[in-house]
Design a protein around this motif. Structure first.
Motif, PDB file in Angstrom:
ATOM      1  N   ALA A  41       2.790  75.098  65.818  1.00 46.47           N
ATOM      2  CA  ALA A  41       1.477  74.825  65.737  1.00 46.47           C
ATOM      3  C   ALA A  41       0.636  76.052  65.381  1.00 46.47           C
ATOM      4  CB  ALA A  41       1.036  74.422  67.294  1.00 46.47           C
ATOM      5  N   VAL A  42       1.017  77.200  65.770  1.00 46.81           N
ATOM      6  CA  VAL A  42       0.428  78.491  65.319  1.00 46.81           C
ATOM      7  C   VAL A  42       0.540  78.696  63.973  1.00 46.81           C
ATOM      8  CG1 VAL A  42      -0.134  81.032  66.013  1.00 46.81           C
ATOM      9  CG2 VAL A  42       0.361  79.353  67.703  1.00 46.81           C
ATOM     10  N   ARG A  43       1.641  78.528  63.596  1.00 43.21           N
ATOM     11  CA  ARG A  43       1.821  78.846  61.719  1.00 43.21           C
ATOM     12  C   ARG A  43       0.925  77.647  61.096  1.00 43.21           C
ATOM     13  NH1 ARG A  43       7.292  79.057  63.136  1.00 43.21           N
ATOM     14  NH2 ARG A  43       7.499  80.985  63.750  1.00 43.21           N
ATOM     15  N   ALA A  44       1.110  76.507  61.576  1.00 45.65           N
ATOM     16  CA  ALA A  44       0.596  75.365  60.902  1.00 45.65           C
ATOM     17  C   ALA A  44      -0.942  75.401  60.970  1.00 45.65           C
ATOM     18  CB  ALA A  44       0.931  74.010  61.547  1.00 45.65           C
ATOM     19  N   LEU A  45      -1.586  76.067  61.966  1.00 44.80           N
ATOM     20  CA  LEU A  45      -2.981  76.196  62.153  1.00 44.80           C
ATOM     21  C   LEU A  45      -3.617  77.523  61.317  1.00 44.80           C
ATOM     22  CD1 LEU A  45      -3.670  75.153  65.732  1.00 44.80           C
ATOM     23  CD2 LEU A  45      -3.970  74.065  63.631  1.00 44.80           C
ATOM     24  N   HIS A  46      -2.548  78.451  61.196  1.00 46.82           N
ATOM     25  CA  HIS A  46      -2.926  79.602  60.562  1.00 46.82           C
ATOM     26  C   HIS A  46      -2.982  79.187  58.890  1.00 46.82           C
ATOM     27  CE1 HIS A  46      -2.376  83.711  59.274  1.00 46.82           C
ATOM     28  NE2 HIS A  46      -3.059  84.152  60.494  1.00 46.82           N
ATOM     29  N   SER A  47      -2.076  78.532  58.444  1.00 40.90           N
ATOM     30  CA  SER A  47      -2.128  78.128  57.084  1.00 40.90           C
ATOM     31  C   SER A  47      -3.182  77.110  56.946  1.00 40.90           C
ATOM     32  CB  SER A  47      -0.865  77.662  56.341  1.00 40.90           C
ATOM     33  OG  SER A  47      -0.167  76.695  56.994  1.00 40.90           O
ATOM     34  N   ALA A  48      -3.490  76.121  57.935  1.00 41.85           N
ATOM     35  CA  ALA A  48      -4.346  75.193  57.614  1.00 41.85           C
ATOM     36  C   ALA A  48      -5.822  75.611  57.571  1.00 41.85           C
ATOM     37  CB  ALA A  48      -4.467  74.126  58.740  1.00 41.85           C
ATOM     38  N   PHE A  49      -5.927  76.573  58.064  1.00 43.92           N
ATOM     39  CA  PHE A  49      -7.336  77.381  58.071  1.00 43.92           C
ATOM     40  C   PHE A  49      -7.297  78.512  57.069  1.00 43.92           C
ATOM     41  CE2 PHE A  49      -7.856  74.770  61.867  1.00 43.92           C
ATOM     42  CZ  PHE A  49      -9.089  74.257  61.658  1.00 43.92           C
ATOM     43  N   GLU A  50      -6.291  78.852  56.235  1.00 48.02           N
ATOM     44  CA  GLU A  50      -6.193  79.668  55.163  1.00 48.02           C
ATOM     45  C   GLU A  50      -6.471  80.918  55.677  1.00 48.02           C
ATOM     46  OE1 GLU A  50      -8.595  78.215  52.025  1.00 48.02           O
ATOM     47  OE2 GLU A  50      -7.347  76.733  51.445  1.00 48.02           O
ATOM     48  N   LEU A  51      -5.816  81.328  56.901  1.00 49.74           N
ATOM     49  CA  LEU A  51      -6.207  82.710  57.588  1.00 49.74           C
ATOM     50  C   LEU A  51      -5.357  83.862  56.811  1.00 49.74           C
ATOM     51  CD1 LEU A  51      -6.702  81.619  61.239  1.00 49.74           C
ATOM     52  CD2 LEU A  51      -8.199  82.579  59.658  1.00 49.74           C
ATOM     53  N   ASP A  52      -4.223  83.295  56.162  1.00 55.51           N
ATOM     54  CA  ASP A  52      -3.503  84.597  55.431  1.00 55.51           C
ATOM     55  C   ASP A  52      -4.180  84.920  54.249  1.00 55.51           C
ATOM     56  OD1 ASP A  52      -3.115  81.981  54.767  1.00 55.51           O
ATOM     57  OD2 ASP A  52      -1.041  81.724  54.936  1.00 55.51           O
TER      58      ASP A  52
END
Ligand code: ADP
Ligand code: ASP
Ligand code: MG
Length: 413
Positions: free
Chosen positions: A393-404
């Motif tokens: 979940a954390v990884r999915a949200l990290h990329s959904a909100f383009e935090l990288d």
């Protein structure tokens, strides 16, 4: 020349070699002409070891004695660091929290600072000495040793910085700043140059242990310049700031926090009548158990399922209370679940954007992750999910909100 309060966490003082490394670093600041007050934690793992020792003696250790025990960890590191500084020709004096004096209330194991007497520190600084203070501890009005809650050395440092009107409070740790999420969980996590107090406070209260909540509260209240940095790597770190300007340019979501410290209790088939919530939560709060999230739903048969979450440490006690409530309310049954986790997205940018929660729910749905409870505030959305999906979940949200990616105009929704 500035007055700097520097806090070194457990891993930074985890071995004698590292303590020597910290001494070299502190000496370097002195040589630049700065006045330095150092706050140290216990060596990494020591506080946990002491907690285990206590539990081997008493199932629920007497809080006052727990504080006497736990405060010893930091007493070791202040003495060792001061010796290492003296060895380097950099005069230093160590003080326990009580000696400073950091005066707290008497809430053992979670005491709050009431006032700090800085006289001794100011005198030593004027004599050109480095002052080394034990983090995480103080004394109450009756001279009992108290501790400030796990991670409390951060709070000692910020409170000292506020009391001394220091130019900066530097929190040195094993990461080079505050990241978009725990860099140990998401490889693509990105260091933030700045974060607002408000966001940092949410991140800390929702589980990012990089800073203790109270420390952020203090820093916000007294406007302390607070920076998180790596102990053994150079770099700008992350500035925690009041700056409203950065809020305006912020991406919608600044960070993702999570924690595995909660447990969930559901009472099924509760009569759907006025007063039920207080009849359930009253006894829970009287047992000194803090409730985090709450949901209630009405079913067709005029009964309701009532769910709430508590800290995992309180789960067993909460079950005992709930069993009694089930009997009193003639509810059908109750169900408990420890294998849950809370994931939260945080960002001041949410205030000016709609649809953030939907985007979160879509990202979780795309991974087949079921949401059990939702709660929202102005600048955060939290969900409870099964613990086994936490990292996904954390990884999915990290990329959904383009935090990288570095924030740009269109990181928004
Ligand atoms: P210390 O012993 O120095 O106080 P802590 O272990 O309390 O260090 O805090 C640092 C740890 O916080 C990091 O190692 C990291 O795994 C964790 N952490 C959790 N969330 C974040 C985040 N958003 N940014 C940086 N570190 C984080
Ligand atoms: N030693 C304490 C703990 O482990 C305080 C701290 O490190 O901040 O929680
Ligand atoms: Mg810490």
């Amino acid at each position: 020349m500035a007055l700097i309060v520097q806090k070194f966490g457990g891993t930074s003082v985890g071995t004698t070699e590292r303590i020597q490394g910290v001494a070299d670093k502190v000496k370097g600041f002195r040589e630049q002409g700065h006045d330095v007050v150092v706050v140290v934690s216990a060596m990494s793992g020591e506080t946990n070891r002491l907690v285990e020792l206590a539990r081997s003696m008493q199932s629920q250790p007497t809080p006052r004695e727990m504080d006497v025990l736990l405060s010893t960890g930091e007493q070791v590191t202040i003495a060792l660091l001061s010796m290492a500084l003296n060895e380097r020709g950099c005069p230093a004096t160590s003080y326990t929290g009580g000696q400073v004096a950091i005066v707290t209330d008497s809430a053992h194991t979670k005491a709050r600072i009431k006032r700090i007497d800085t006289e001794r520190i100011v005198r030593d600084l004027a004599l050109g000495r480095v002052v080394v203070v034990a983090g995480f501890q103080g004394r109450d009005e009756q001279d009992n040793i108290t501790t400030l809650g796990r991670g409390g050395s951060d709070t000692t440092a910020v409170a000292l910085a506020a009391a001394l009107k220091a130019d900066e409070c530097q929190i040195y740790t094993d990461v080079d700043g505050v990241y978009t999420t725990d860099p140990r969980v998401v490889e693509g996590a990105r260091r933030l140059d700045k974060i607002t107090f408000e966001e940092m406070l949410e991140m800390a209260s929702l589980g990012s242990r990089v800073l203790q909540i109270r420390a952020v509260e203090f820093a916000g209240k007294y406007n302390v310049n607070l920076r998180v940095l790596h102990t053994f790597q150079d770099g700008p770190g992350t500035l925690i700031t009041l700056d409203e300007g950065i809020a305006m340019e912020s991406p919608v979501v600044s960070g993702i926090a999570f924690n595995r410290d909660e447990a969930k209790l559901t009472i099924k088939g509760v009569p759907d009548i006025p007063g039920v919530a207080s009849r359930i939560l009253g006894p829970v709060s009287r047992a000194n158990i803090e409730v985090d999230m709450i949901v209630q739903n009405t079913a067709a048969d005029k009964t309701t399922d009532f769910t709430f979450t508590v800290h995992r440490n309180d789960y067993d006690r909460a079950k005992v209370v709930v069993e009694q409530i089930v009997a009193e309310l003639e509810a059908r049954e109750y169900h408990g679940d420890m294998k849950i986790a809370k994931v939260s997205i945080v960002g001041v940018g949410m205030r000016s954007h709609a649809g953030v929660a939907t985007r979160m729910f879509e990202a979780l749905a795309a991974e087949g992750i079921n949401i059990q409870i939702i709660s929202t505030s102005e600048i955060k959305v939290s969900v409870i999910i099964a613990e086994k999906y936490l990292e996904l979940a954390v990884r999915a949200l990290h990329s959904a909100f383009e935090l990288d990616r570095e924030p740009t105009e269109d990181n928004g929704v």
